[in-house]
Design a protein around this motif. Structure first.
Motif, PDB file in Angstrom:
ATOM      1  N   PRO A   2       0.810  -1.228   0.000  1.00 13.75           N
ATOM      2  CA  PRO A   2       0.000   0.000   0.000  1.00 13.75           C
ATOM      3  C   PRO A   2       0.839   1.271   0.000  1.00 13.75           C
ATOM      4  O   PRO A   2       0.471   2.269  -0.621  1.00 13.75           O
ATOM      5  N   MET A   3       1.968   1.255   0.709  1.00 12.57           N
ATOM      6  CA  MET A   3       2.836   2.434   0.751  1.00 12.57           C
ATOM      7  C   MET A   3       3.342   2.795  -0.646  1.00 12.57           C
ATOM      8  O   MET A   3       3.255   3.962  -1.077  1.00 12.57           O
TER       9      MET A   3
ATOM     10  N   LYS B  67       1.156  -4.072  -9.309  1.00  7.96           N
ATOM     11  CA  LYS B  67       2.069  -5.161  -9.662  1.00  7.96           C
ATOM     12  C   LYS B  67       3.517  -4.755  -9.427  1.00  7.96           C
ATOM     13  O   LYS B  67       4.310  -5.532  -8.895  1.00  7.96           O
ATOM     14  N   SER B  68       3.858  -3.535  -9.795  1.00  7.94           N
ATOM     15  CA  SER B  68       5.216  -3.058  -9.549  1.00  7.94           C
ATOM     16  C   SER B  68       5.467  -2.873  -8.061  1.00  7.94           C
ATOM     17  O   SER B  68       6.564  -3.135  -7.559  1.00  7.94           O
ATOM     18  N   ALA B  69       4.431  -2.421  -7.323  1.00  8.91           N
ATOM     19  CA  ALA B  69       4.571  -2.259  -5.879  1.00  8.91           C
ATOM     20  C   ALA B  69       4.824  -3.596  -5.204  1.00  8.91           C
ATOM     21  O   ALA B  69       5.646  -3.700  -4.287  1.00  8.91           O
ATOM     22  N   ALA B  70       4.121  -4.645  -5.650  1.00 12.93           N
ATOM     23  CA  ALA B  70       4.334  -5.979  -5.077  1.00 12.93           C
ATOM     24  C   ALA B  70       5.748  -6.474  -5.360  1.00 12.93           C
ATOM     25  O   ALA B  70       6.391  -7.091  -4.500  1.00 12.93           O
ATOM     26  N   ALA B  71       6.256  -6.203  -6.565  1.00 10.27           N
ATOM     27  CA  ALA B  71       7.612  -6.625  -6.913  1.00 10.27           C
ATOM     28  C   ALA B  71       8.652  -5.878  -6.078  1.00 10.27           C
ATOM     29  O   ALA B  71       9.613  -6.472  -5.573  1.00 10.27           O
TER      30      ALA B  71
ATOM     31  N   GLY C 272      -6.525  -3.779   4.615  1.00 10.41           N
ATOM     32  CA  GLY C 272      -7.969  -3.829   4.772  1.00 10.41           C
ATOM     33  C   GLY C 272      -8.650  -2.556   4.320  1.00 10.41           C
ATOM     34  O   GLY C 272      -9.650  -2.597   3.593  1.00 10.41           O
ATOM     35  N   VAL C 273      -8.108  -1.404   4.755  1.00  6.59           N
ATOM     36  CA  VAL C 273      -8.721  -0.125   4.379  1.00  6.59           C
ATOM     37  C   VAL C 273      -8.659   0.080   2.865  1.00  6.59           C
ATOM     38  O   VAL C 273      -9.655   0.451   2.227  1.00  6.59           O
ATOM     39  N   VAL C 274      -7.489  -0.176   2.291  1.00  8.89           N
ATOM     40  CA  VAL C 274      -7.347  -0.028   0.838  1.00  8.89           C
ATOM     41  C   VAL C 274      -8.255  -1.010   0.109  1.00  8.89           C
ATOM     42  O   VAL C 274      -8.928  -0.662  -0.870  1.00  8.89           O
ATOM     43  N   GLY C 275      -8.302  -2.243   0.582  1.00 10.65           N
ATOM     44  CA  GLY C 275      -9.119  -3.253  -0.072  1.00 10.65           C
ATOM     45  C   GLY C 275     -10.597  -2.946  -0.006  1.00 10.65           C
ATOM     46  O   GLY C 275     -11.328  -3.134  -0.986  1.00 10.65           O
ATOM     47  N   ILE C 276     -11.066  -2.474   1.154  1.00  6.25           N
ATOM     48  CA  ILE C 276     -12.485  -2.121   1.296  1.00  6.25           C
ATOM     49  C   ILE C 276     -12.835  -0.958   0.382  1.00  6.25           C
ATOM     50  O   ILE C 276     -13.895  -0.938  -0.259  1.00  6.25           O
ATOM     51  N   GLU C 277     -11.952   0.019   0.299  1.00  6.29           N
ATOM     52  CA  GLU C 277     -12.195   1.173  -0.578  1.00  6.29           C
ATOM     53  C   GLU C 277     -12.320   0.744  -2.035  1.00  6.29           C
ATOM     54  O   GLU C 277     -13.241   1.178  -2.746  1.00  6.29           O
ATOM     55  N   LYS C 278     -11.428  -0.137  -2.479  1.00 12.98           N
ATOM     56  CA  LYS C 278     -11.480  -0.586  -3.861  1.00 12.98           C
ATOM     57  C   LYS C 278     -12.700  -1.476  -4.117  1.00 12.98           C
ATOM     58  O   LYS C 278     -13.296  -1.426  -5.195  1.00 12.98           O
TER      59      LYS C 278
END
Length: 470
Positions: free
Chosen positions: A101-102, A112-116, A445-451
């Motif tokens: 998320p950061m 995808k780039s953030a996960a990598a 959780g917050v990011v996921g709920i928002e999306k």
């Protein structure tokens, strides 16, 4: 709640959440077509050195790589990344739930780039932590601080689970991944927190007794009081750094893990087109390779545990204080796969399961942290090499974040170990583990709920996806 109750909570929560997907998908399948994306998100980043783009949350077509430059975003990301890496590796969880998320919301990378890049940070922090731990003695025993027997059990299953998790991330709807994250992280965080409280109380009793002994070193008969059972929290044996390093290294078991790492890397590199016959052959080959290494470690633990039981020896085979029966071995294999699956879904190193699990098995916090980071070093570095060949992350940013994480890993291990030595409370590691998992639950959780709410408002398809089409 005991271990069995906690496992029942996880399985029942996962089952209900997955079952509800069929109900939701059947209600909106007839009037909504699902695009080949998990989620579309209209995120436009400001023009302060960043590219403005319409970003798809898990899109394989849109790539957003902000430039590496000095501004408030990079400074804030550096601070969060440093603290997350430092405390995450101490807790043995890595911190991927914070990094993704950061990097996505603050820095501006696509997910995808953030996960990598998150894998790069986990790799850097875990590598520096392993190097630090290799030069530290076990706090209570004359054995390596890294439990290589447990590493041989969990590492193959963790890497196998990551492969499964990556596949599920394509099939599972985004809202379901969010629900599973919340269920898992809140459960493991609360479980670790209460275990930390129990350890804190035990340490309080122990420290109080030690203070009394130091204040009154003589018994009522005037004899000098000596506690033969006392085991120091801080290692006292005087050895050189090189001697400790050589003592902590176990080349045979490390070579087995390196061989597994190379085998998985080669299989990932030669993967063909998705859903082609060769693609399935390569994926299926991962199972016998992982099971072979797992079987090597499991058989050793089972035989040694059985031999000691027959001889009446109650000393545990490894750091885990359980009897290695076939049922316990199968349970550990299942948990390893679950941890890897979570890592594949989130882009983390799988430590969110492995760290708390090692504590449940009776491993002391220092060894649990060292072993978990050792295992994560292999799994995260494998992902980093794969992402490099896929050109999934910008090299300058990756090198910068790795450098930050390496420094944070050293700082975290050094700072916390000194704090433990002063306070004589190893439970601090457990509280840090719980806090990092809880912070990850909040951010993801917050990011996921928002999306997910955004998906509902735009009437997007909420059911399972076709693997080969996505």
């Amino acid at each position: 709640m005991g271990t069995k109750g906690f496992v029942l909570y996880l399985l029942s929560g996962f089952f209900v959440a997955t079952l509800s997907t069929f109900f939701i998908s059947s209600k909106n399948h007839h009037d909504h077509l699902r695009p080949p994306l998990l989620l579309n998100s209209n995120l436009t980043y400001p023009q302060d050195g960043y590219r403005s783009a319409h970003i798809d949350w898990f899109s394989s077509n849109v790539t957003v790589w902000p430039e590496l430059e000095f501004n408030w975003r990079s400074v804030l990301a550096t601070i969060i990344g440093f603290l997350g890496s430092g405390f995450g590796t101490v807790g043995g969880v890595g911190g991927g739930g914070i990094f993704v998320p950061m990097l996505n919301l603050i820095v501006g990378f696509d997910t995808k780039s953030a996960a990598a890049l998150s894998k790069c940070m986990i790799m850097g922090a875990s590598a520096s932590s392993v190097w630090y731990n290799l030069r530290v003695l076990h706090p209570t025993k004359d054995v390596p601080i890294i439990d290589y027997d447990l590493a041989l059990i969990f590492q193959p299953m963790l890497m196998l689970g990551i492969t499964i998790g990556v596949a599920l991330s394509v099939v599972f709807p985004y809202w379901l991944i969010t629900v599973l994250i919340i269920i898992l992280f809140l459960g493991t965080s609360s479980r670790s927190f209460f275990r930390g409280i129990e350890m804190w109380k035990q340490e309080t009793i122990f420290n109080t007794e030690e203070e009394k002994k130091h204040k009154a070193p003589f018994s009522s008969n005037g004899e000098l009081f000596i506690d033969a059972e006392y085991e120091p929290l801080v290692p006292r044996e005087q050895k050189t750094t090189l001697e400790i390093l050589r003592f902590n290294l176990r080349w045979r078991r490390t070579l087995a893990l390196v061989t597994l790492w190379v085998a998985f890397l080669l299989l990932q590199i030669i993967k063909a087109k998705v859903c082609s016959p060769w693609y399935w052959v390569v994926n299926i080959l991962q199972f016998p390779i992982a099971l072979a290494v797992f079987g090597f470690g499991a058989l050793k633990l089972y035989r040694e545990s059985k031999r000691r039981r027959l001889c009446g020896d109650i000393e545990p085979v490894c750091e885990a204080t359980i009897q290695w029966s076939p049922l316990q071995i199968a349970f550990c294999a299942l948990c390893g796969i679950l941890g890897g699956t979570v890592g594949g879904l989130l882009g983390s190193g799988g430590g969110f399961i492995l760290g708390p699990l090692l504590l449940e098995l009776g491993v002391i916090p220092q060894v649990a942290s060292a072993t978990a980071t050792f295992v994560m070093m292999f799994s995260s570095s494998l992902s980093v090499v794969e992402f490099y060949f896929l050109k999934r992350f910008p090299i300058p940013y990756a090198l910068y974040l790795i450098a930050v994480s390496v420094a944070a890993g050293f700082w975290g291990q050094c700072f916390i170990r000194k704090l433990i030595a002063v306070l004589k409370r190893a439970s601090l590691i457990v509280f840090i583990l719980s806090a990092v998992i809880f912070a990850s639950a909040l951010t993801m959780g917050v990011v996921g709920i928002e999306k997910s709410i955004d998906m509902i408002q735009r009437h997007e398809y909420m059911g399972f996806l076709n693997f080969c089409d996505n």
